[in-house]
Design an enzyme around this catalytic site. Structure first.
Site, mmCIF file in Angstrom:
data_model
loop_
_atom_site.group_PDB
_atom_site.id
_atom_site.type_symbol
_atom_site.label_atom_id
_atom_site.label_comp_id
_atom_site.label_asym_id
_atom_site.label_seq_id
_atom_site.Cartn_x
_atom_site.Cartn_y
_atom_site.Cartn_z
ATOM 1 C CB ALA A 68 -0.919 0.000 1.219
ATOM 2 C CD GLU A 127 -3.226 -7.911 2.653
ATOM 3 O OE1 GLU A 127 -3.865 -8.155 3.679
ATOM 4 O OE2 GLU A 127 -2.915 -6.748 2.314
#
Length: 735
Positions: A68, A127
């Protein structure tokens, strides 16, 4: 071919789509608002287009995805700044859940999706791959696959706490998530995280082959009859994992790190419900964590500030890049040998000089030992090892330094010896080269008097062991030029360490503040607090080692000598500490010098475990045998406040001038409790007014050393924090 902002999208004749992630203007792909919007569009395309039979997701860069964009997240952490608290919480929860449900759409799109992992996939990057039905990785031992969020005060917020335990079991997944560790492709395959490892040039073909020949578009946890590997939390085996895990976690973190606690809760609660409910649980804990000020402090210091410093945020502008090709090191002891190793590893020619050839050879042997270990673990090759060692020349001849771009002095902490070697080395330095001293306490301006060009003299303070410690404290003398600073920072960048810049003073920044922690432990001992309570309380604050054990590691003898030198230098201005007489008795009368001598505050039996020296009870009368929780909290505050207070004094005196240097330097340099984000972040977290009041109360009870300085009182009156009043210039945070 369809083109998105961050992806190219092509469908072959077999109906297999290839989505290649390649964000413009970035060295690595990250999960940003725009890339997530593209992923949503791609999922919709895969689902709705009947011509598409399956899809492969890969990267057009060297790495798959770095995770992120934490620069965006750093603003949200701690509650952010805009709107009511309720609105902020709701927005954060909905934003995170949206991403979680996006990846859920990916794994339930009804068509097989393969992650072709060509390089490092961390955090949200991994992820994304876990939401794919099959994972094939390129065979590259440098590739890292992991969920490192816990290291910066976060938890995986894209389903990592739900999919990884469902894939490999809670027992295998929890250490990876809690420690934020990463695995290379081979180890990830053995763990069951990736299905297959293939040569890089076969990656896409292998991914497409699986779609054609297997093409199972259903995740294991969506299949009827699915059971969690190793058992769910209600099974005998599963319950044991969480019972033991909870106890071990508390032992290691002492409840200081909320991320680890919430990770355990996410996995425990999430595995008892269907995955969609588990994803909602994860999003709730993720939001709760973002609201915790400890998370904001950790993200800011351990990621954003650290990255800015590594990229040269403090480097003076306008100075051409400087590259050290030849490095001279004076002194082949532990520090000199460590500097030689990291510099040779970076490709420099290193001349390792000592007064005795055997000592110089011994210094080079340190690199041999480290490289042999790396070879044994498969982290280097014989060819690379031989090449690195060939770059290190052990010698006693100053003439061998000729042409050095940089000479680093790492001899004994004695002004006379340092001055002597400085004068001998100076004529050998190349035109435009600089001289650095690795002193940890002696003022740089004084040492520079032995050098004819003090503007080219600078402090370059390493930490031991050099190969493991990531910080380098660069100290500006009174006459050190900005050009010399820039050159020193370029050298630190070459050896891939994190620099902080401080100004000259006794003990500089790190040694000065670190000293308050060990001194406070000694003061508590002198107060009559049972030694075991002193040690356990020190660990409970989040410090890496308790204070008395740390005294032994550093050497009581060294501490005594530094105090004696300081006393001599300061004369009447010297203020005796509460434990100075205790240290003198330990060193001078009892000969208990520390760990190297086999005895200090601890005994070190040969082949046995160290234990506190029983004789301490005879040396200092024990007045406090037990401490209730309230008293333990007070002792913890003593340890944290005395260090934070010294950091604030350093800031007021101009020893440290950038909040990032203060906080990152504290965590990397002496291990200041990472959960605080650093000493100045700790003050901001408590609130300056509350911190000043706390220090005043401690000063009344324990002495003037806790008295707040003028800057803190002024900030408290104005309601200011360090990160508002002294906010660093905004840097573009890379991900």
């Amino acid at each position: 071919m369809t083109t998105y902002e961050n992806f190219s999208f092509d469908v072959d004749s077999d109906g297999i789509a290839l989505a290649t992630w390649d964000m413009p203007g970035r060295s690595m792909n990250v999960l940003s608002q725009s890339s997530m919007a593209d992923i949503a569009s791609i999922i919709e395309k895969i689902m709705s287009d009947d011509a598409i039979k399956g899809a492969v997701i890969t990267s057009g860069k060297g790495a798959f995805c770095a995770g992120a964009d934490l620069s965006m997240m750093g603003g949200q952490a701690g509650g952010g700044d805009g709107g009511s608290p309720e609105d902020r919480v709701k927005a954060m929860y909905e934003g995170n859940l949206k991403f979680n449900m996006l990846l859920r759409d990916l794994e339930t799109c009804g068509k097989p999706v393969v992650a072709a992992i060509n390089g490092t996939a961390l955090g949200g990057g991994l992820e994304v791959t876990l939401a794919c039905h099959y994972r094939v990785a390129a065979d590259n031992p440098k590739t890292q696959l992991g969920l490192p969020e816990a290291k910066v005060g976060l938890l995986p917020g894209g389903g990592g706490t739900q999919r990884l335990p469902r894939l490999i079991g809670a027992g295998a997944a929890l250490p990876i998530i809690l420690q934020g560790s990463s695995l290379n492709p081979e180890k990830a395959a053995k763990a069951g995280i990736v299905h297959k490892v293939v040569p890089a040039d076969q990656l896409i073909d292998e991914a497409k082959k699986w779609i054609r020949e297997v093409g199972d578009a259903e995740q294991p946890w969506d299949k009827k009859g699915y059971k969690v590997p190793g058992g769910d939390p209600n099974s005998k085996g599963g319950a044991q994992i969480f019972t033991i895990g909870n106890a071990q976690l508390h032992k290691q973190t002492h409840g200081n790190f909320p991320a680890q606690k919430y990770i355990l809760s996410c996995v425990y609660e999430g595995l008892q419900v269907p995955i969609e409910a588990g994803l909602r649980i994860e999003s709730r804990y993720f939001t709760k964590l973002l609201m915790d000020p400890r998370s904001k402090a950790m993200i800011r210091s351990l990621f954003l500030s650290m990255q800015e410093l590594q990229k040269g945020a403090r480097r003076p502008a306008g100075v051409p890049e400087f590259k050290v090709k030849k490095l001279g090191i004076l002194g082949a002891g532990m520090m000199g040998a460590g500097v030689a190793y990291v510099s040779a590893q970076a490709g420099m020619e290193v001349v390792l000089l000592d007064t005795d050839q055997a000592n110089a050879e011994k210094g080079k042997a340190y690199s041999q030992k480290l490289l042999a270990k790396a070879l044994e673990r498969g982290k280097t090759t014989q060819e690379k090892m031989d090449a690195t060692l060939a770059r290190i020349t052990p010698t006693t001849n100053f003439d061998d330094l000729k042409g050095a771009d940089l000479v680093i002095e790492a001899v004994f902490e004695d002004r006379g010896i340092k001055a002597e070697v400085t004068k001998k080395a100076e004529p050998m330095i190349a035109e435009g080269g600089i001289y650095g001293s690795n002193t940890s306490t002696l003022p740089i301006s004084g040492l520079a008097q032995a050098y004819s060009k003090p503007e080219e003299f600078i402090g370059i303070h390493f930490f031991s062991p050099v190969d493991k410690m990531q910080l380098v404290e660069i100290i500006m003398g009174e006459k050190t030029s900005d050009e010399t600073l820039a050159k020193a920072m370029d050298y630190v960048k070459q050896i891939r360490k994190t620099p902080i810049v401080v100004n000259d003073s006794r003990g500089f920044y790190t040694s000065r503040c670190f000293g308050t922690y060990v001194s406070e432990g000694l003061a508590m001992l002198a107060d009559g607090i049972k030694p075991a309570i002193v040690e356990n309380t020190g660990k409970m604050t989040g410090m890496p080692m308790p204070p008395l054990a740390l005294n032994d590691e550093v050497s009581l003898e060294l501490g005594y000598k530094v105090r004696q030198q300081t006393k001599k230098d300061l004369g009447d201005k010297f203020v005796e500490g509460p434990a100075d007489k205790l240290i003198e008795k330990m060193v001078v009368e009892l000969g208990r010098m520390g760990r190297k001598a086999g005895k200090g505050f601890y005994d070190y039996p040969e082949g046995g475990k160290k234990k506190l020296w029983p004789g301490l009870a005879d040396l200092v009368e024990t007045k406090i045998e037990e401490a209730d929780p309230e008293l333990v909290e007070e002792y913890k505050k003593r340890f944290l406040c005395i260090q934070a207070l010294e950091a604030a004094r350093c800031f007021e005196e101009g020893v440290v001038t950038d909040v990032r240097d203060a906080d990152v330097g504290a965590i990397l340099g002496w291990g200041f409790a990472p959960w605080t984000g650093g000493p100045l972040s700790y003050i901001d977290m408590l609130g300056t007014k509350a911190f000043v009041e706390l220090c005043d109360s401690l000063a009344q009870k324990y002495g003037e050393r806790f008295k707040p300085n003028a800057l803190l009182r002024e900030m408290a009156e104005k309601g200011e924090s360090f990160y508002t009043r002294f906010a660093p210039k905004k840097e573009q945070a890379a991900a």
